[in-house]
Design a protein around this motif. Structure first.
Motif, PDB file in Angstrom:
ATOM      1  N   GLY A 196      -1.944   8.115   6.697  1.00  0.00           N
ATOM      2  CA  GLY A 196      -3.128   8.964   6.619  1.00  0.00           C
ATOM      3  C   GLY A 196      -4.171   8.602   7.652  1.00  0.00           C
ATOM      4  N   LEU A 197      -4.380   7.309   7.838  1.00  0.00           N
ATOM      5  CA  LEU A 197      -5.336   6.836   8.834  1.00  0.00           C
ATOM      6  C   LEU A 197      -4.893   7.208  10.250  1.00  0.00           C
ATOM      7  CD1 LEU A 197      -7.972   5.173   8.773  1.00  0.00           C
ATOM      8  CD2 LEU A 197      -6.583   3.163   9.243  1.00  0.00           C
ATOM      9  N   THR A 198      -3.615   7.051  10.524  1.00  0.00           N
ATOM     10  CA  THR A 198      -3.073   7.405  11.835  1.00  0.00           C
ATOM     11  C   THR A 198      -3.232   8.896  12.111  1.00  0.00           C
ATOM     12  OG1 THR A 198      -1.464   5.617  11.646  1.00  0.00           O
ATOM     13  CG2 THR A 198      -1.017   7.319  13.281  1.00  0.00           C
ATOM     14  N   LEU A 199      -2.910   9.722  11.136  1.00  0.00           N
ATOM     15  CA  LEU A 199      -3.056  11.167  11.313  1.00  0.00           C
ATOM     16  C   LEU A 199      -4.515  11.558  11.498  1.00  0.00           C
ATOM     17  CD1 LEU A 199      -0.497  12.463   8.681  1.00  0.00           C
ATOM     18  CD2 LEU A 199      -0.292  12.582  11.163  1.00  0.00           C
ATOM     19  N   ARG A 200      -5.398  10.947  10.737  1.00  0.00           N
ATOM     20  CA  ARG A 200      -6.829  11.250  10.841  1.00  0.00           C
ATOM     21  C   ARG A 200      -7.363  10.928  12.234  1.00  0.00           C
ATOM     22  NH1 ARG A 200      -8.808   8.179   6.665  1.00  0.00           N
ATOM     23  NH2 ARG A 200      -7.911   9.743   5.309  1.00  0.00           N
ATOM     24  N   MET A 207     -12.328  -2.855  -0.490  1.00  0.00           N
ATOM     25  CA  MET A 207     -11.279  -3.195   0.450  1.00  0.00           C
ATOM     26  C   MET A 207     -10.124  -2.200   0.298  1.00  0.00           C
ATOM     27  SD  MET A 207     -10.587  -5.426   2.688  1.00  0.00           S
ATOM     28  CE  MET A 207      -9.555  -6.604   3.402  1.00  0.00           C
ATOM     29  N   PRO A 208      -9.751  -1.517   1.414  1.00  0.00           N
ATOM     30  CA  PRO A 208      -8.675  -0.519   1.294  1.00  0.00           C
ATOM     31  C   PRO A 208      -7.317  -1.179   1.067  1.00  0.00           C
ATOM     32  CG  PRO A 208      -9.335  -0.774   3.574  1.00  0.00           C
ATOM     33  CD  PRO A 208     -10.293  -1.582   2.752  1.00  0.00           C
ATOM     34  N   LYS A 209      -6.494  -0.480   0.374  1.00  0.00           N
ATOM     35  CA  LYS A 209      -5.142  -0.954   0.113  1.00  0.00           C
ATOM     36  C   LYS A 209      -4.267  -0.564   1.313  1.00  0.00           C
ATOM     37  CE  LYS A 209      -1.431  -0.529  -3.219  1.00  0.00           C
ATOM     38  NZ  LYS A 209      -0.921   0.220  -4.354  1.00  0.00           N
ATOM     39  N   TRP A 210      -3.637  -1.535   1.958  1.00  0.00           N
ATOM     40  CA  TRP A 210      -2.852  -1.290   3.161  1.00  0.00           C
ATOM     41  C   TRP A 210      -1.401  -0.962   2.813  1.00  0.00           C
ATOM     42  CZ3 TRP A 210      -4.939  -0.479   7.752  1.00  0.00           C
ATOM     43  CH2 TRP A 210      -6.238  -0.900   7.959  1.00  0.00           C
ATOM     44  N   ASP A 211      -1.186   0.154   2.141  1.00  0.00           N
ATOM     45  CA  ASP A 211       0.178   0.583   1.889  1.00  0.00           C
ATOM     46  C   ASP A 211       0.563   1.652   2.917  1.00  0.00           C
ATOM     47  OD1 ASP A 211      -1.380   2.634   0.984  1.00  0.00           O
ATOM     48  OD2 ASP A 211      -0.383   2.856  -0.941  1.00  0.00           O
ATOM     49  N   MET A 212       1.789   2.089   2.896  1.00  0.00           N
ATOM     50  CA  MET A 212       2.304   3.012   3.909  1.00  0.00           C
ATOM     51  C   MET A 212       1.552   4.339   3.907  1.00  0.00           C
ATOM     52  SD  MET A 212       4.284   3.207   6.424  1.00  0.00           S
ATOM     53  CE  MET A 212       5.480   1.923   6.285  1.00  0.00           C
ATOM     54  N   ASP A 213       1.217   4.872   2.737  1.00  0.00           N
ATOM     55  CA  ASP A 213       0.492   6.137   2.665  1.00  0.00           C
ATOM     56  C   ASP A 213      -0.875   6.034   3.333  1.00  0.00           C
ATOM     57  OD1 ASP A 213       2.549   7.349   1.303  1.00  0.00           O
ATOM     58  OD2 ASP A 213       1.667   6.981  -0.689  1.00  0.00           O
ATOM     59  N   TYR A 214      -1.553   4.941   3.131  1.00  0.00           N
ATOM     60  CA  TYR A 214      -2.873   4.748   3.735  1.00  0.00           C
ATOM     61  C   TYR A 214      -2.770   4.654   5.255  1.00  0.00           C
ATOM     62  CZ  TYR A 214      -7.401   2.781   4.846  1.00  0.00           C
ATOM     63  OH  TYR A 214      -8.631   2.563   5.387  1.00  0.00           O
ATOM     64  N   VAL A 215      -1.782   3.918   5.747  1.00  0.00           N
ATOM     65  CA  VAL A 215      -1.600   3.750   7.192  1.00  0.00           C
ATOM     66  C   VAL A 215      -1.252   5.091   7.843  1.00  0.00           C
ATOM     67  CG1 VAL A 215      -0.185   2.638   8.958  1.00  0.00           C
ATOM     68  CG2 VAL A 215      -0.975   1.330   6.985  1.00  0.00           C
TER      69      VAL A 215
END
Length: 52
Positions: free
Chosen positions: A11-15, A1-9
């Motif tokens: 990174g996902l948005t940019l990807r 399960m991915p950790k939903w912190d700001m860095d992950y969000v």
């Protein structure tokens, strides 16, 4: 399960943004080759080395 912190969000948005932009560029190139023109400019004019 991915950790939903700001860095992950972020990174996902940019990807996903990069994937969408690449898809739009490829669609534009395909349409340009099918139609043979882009915004009223012919393929010969776009591919020429001299500006008119």
């Amino acid at each position: 399960m991915p950790k939903w912190d700001m860095d992950y969000v972020i990174g996902l948005t940019l990807r996903y943004g990069v994937i969408i932009s690449i898809a739009l560029i490829l669609i534009g190139i395909a349409l340009f080759h099918v139609k043979g023109e882009a915004l009223g400019c012919s393929e010969a004019l776009v591919m020429s080395q001299h500006l008119q």
